[in-house]
Write an enzyme that holds these catalytic residues in place. Structure first.
Site, mmCIF file in Angstrom:
data_model
loop_
_atom_site.group_PDB
_atom_site.id
_atom_site.type_symbol
_atom_site.label_atom_id
_atom_site.label_comp_id
_atom_site.label_asym_id
_atom_site.label_seq_id
_atom_site.Cartn_x
_atom_site.Cartn_y
_atom_site.Cartn_z
ATOM 1 N N SER A 49 81.485 26.701 49.874
ATOM 2 C CA SER A 49 81.135 27.941 50.574
ATOM 3 C C SER A 49 79.760 28.436 50.150
ATOM 4 O O SER A 49 79.025 29.021 50.952
ATOM 5 C CB SER A 49 82.203 29.018 50.383
ATOM 6 O OG SER A 49 82.351 29.364 49.028
ATOM 7 N N ASP A 88 91.979 36.299 49.487
ATOM 8 C CA ASP A 88 93.243 35.934 48.838
ATOM 9 C C ASP A 88 93.968 37.137 48.258
ATOM 10 O O ASP A 88 94.573 37.061 47.186
ATOM 11 C CB ASP A 88 93.010 34.841 47.788
ATOM 12 C CG ASP A 88 92.464 33.575 48.435
ATOM 13 O OD1 ASP A 88 93.172 33.032 49.302
ATOM 14 O OD2 ASP A 88 91.345 33.169 48.101
ATOM 15 N N ASP A 109 80.619 32.251 38.350
ATOM 16 C CA ASP A 109 81.817 31.519 37.946
ATOM 17 C C ASP A 109 81.846 31.456 36.417
ATOM 18 O O ASP A 109 80.813 31.622 35.765
ATOM 19 C CB ASP A 109 81.796 30.104 38.528
ATOM 20 C CG ASP A 109 83.194 29.556 38.750
ATOM 21 O OD1 ASP A 109 83.542 29.252 39.907
ATOM 22 O OD2 ASP A 109 83.953 29.418 37.762
ATOM 23 N N ASP A 134 86.071 35.664 45.720
ATOM 24 C CA ASP A 134 86.989 34.541 45.925
ATOM 25 C C ASP A 134 87.196 33.861 44.571
ATOM 26 O O ASP A 134 87.200 32.650 44.459
ATOM 27 C CB ASP A 134 86.411 33.565 46.949
ATOM 28 C CG ASP A 134 87.421 32.526 47.401
ATOM 29 O OD1 ASP A 134 88.632 32.730 47.191
ATOM 30 O OD2 ASP A 134 87.000 31.496 47.958
ATOM 31 N N HIS A 175 91.645 35.612 41.692
ATOM 32 C CA HIS A 175 92.719 36.232 42.480
ATOM 33 C C HIS A 175 93.696 37.017 41.616
ATOM 34 O O HIS A 175 94.760 37.417 42.084
ATOM 35 C CB HIS A 175 93.467 35.222 43.350
ATOM 36 C CG HIS A 175 92.569 34.275 44.081
ATOM 37 N ND1 HIS A 175 91.484 34.700 44.811
ATOM 38 C CD2 HIS A 175 92.566 32.931 44.159
ATOM 39 C CE1 HIS A 175 90.863 33.648 45.319
ATOM 40 N NE2 HIS A 175 91.501 32.562 44.933
#
Length: 171
Positions: free
Chosen positions: A11, A99, A28, A70, A73
């Site tokens: 993505s 999500d 991340d 994203d 979650h």
């Protein structure tokens, strides 16, 4: 644009191509995800539920028009990223939480780890904000989970719900 959760970079590449003149920043906790940086795509290693990390990344790349969560979650991470990114989002910008179905019993029964350390689901948290957006001053008298709920509601133009996703647009 900031995207929380890089994983395999698919993505991030898509956003980089679609918004070819924009700066795309992936966040991340996995160091190997830096391999997905390139062209207008950057990857920052850090916890997007940590205010100091978010402040640093915004200082480095600028205030975002779009934040897409994203990531893990986990409820506490989803709520924290909203709370910490919201003040940085430009007027007319949006926070997208993907999500959000992890907030429901059918998921929690099989994956209780999504609760994280939160006693309120991400869905219920945003629903409190939504209640104040829709009810305006009449809902302001309702007890809020925390001070951010009312603050965010007063700065929110719209909240849209889709399958597994919520989009909050800033005034």
């Amino acid at each position: 644009m900031f995207e929380i959760g890089v994983l395999k970079g698919g993505s991030l590449r898509t956003w980089g191509e679609y918004f070819s003149k924009a700066t795309i920043v992936g966040m991340d906790v996995v160091p190997e995800t830096v391999q997905h940086a390139g062209d207008n795509r950057h990857v920052h290693i850090g916890d997007a539920s940590n205010k100091a990390v978010i402040d640093h990344v915004v200082d480095k790349y600028g205030r975002p028009l779009i934040v897409l969560d994203d990531g893990s979650h986990f409820w506490d991470h989803q709520i924290s990223s909203l709370r910490h990114f919201w003040p940085h989002i430009l007027p007319g910008g949006m926070f997208i939480m993907e999500d959000i179905q992890t907030s429901f019993k059918g998921v929690i029964d099989h994956h209780p780890e999504y609760r994280g350390s939160s006693d309120i689901s991400a869905y219920d948290y945003i629903a409190q904000i939504n209640r104040r957006v829709v009810g305006v001053e009449f809902a302001a008298q309702d007890e809020a989970y925390d001070g951010f709920v009312q603050e965010c509601a007063s700065e929110t133009d719209t909240i849209e719900w889709y399958r597994g996703t919520c989009i909050i647009t800033k005034k």
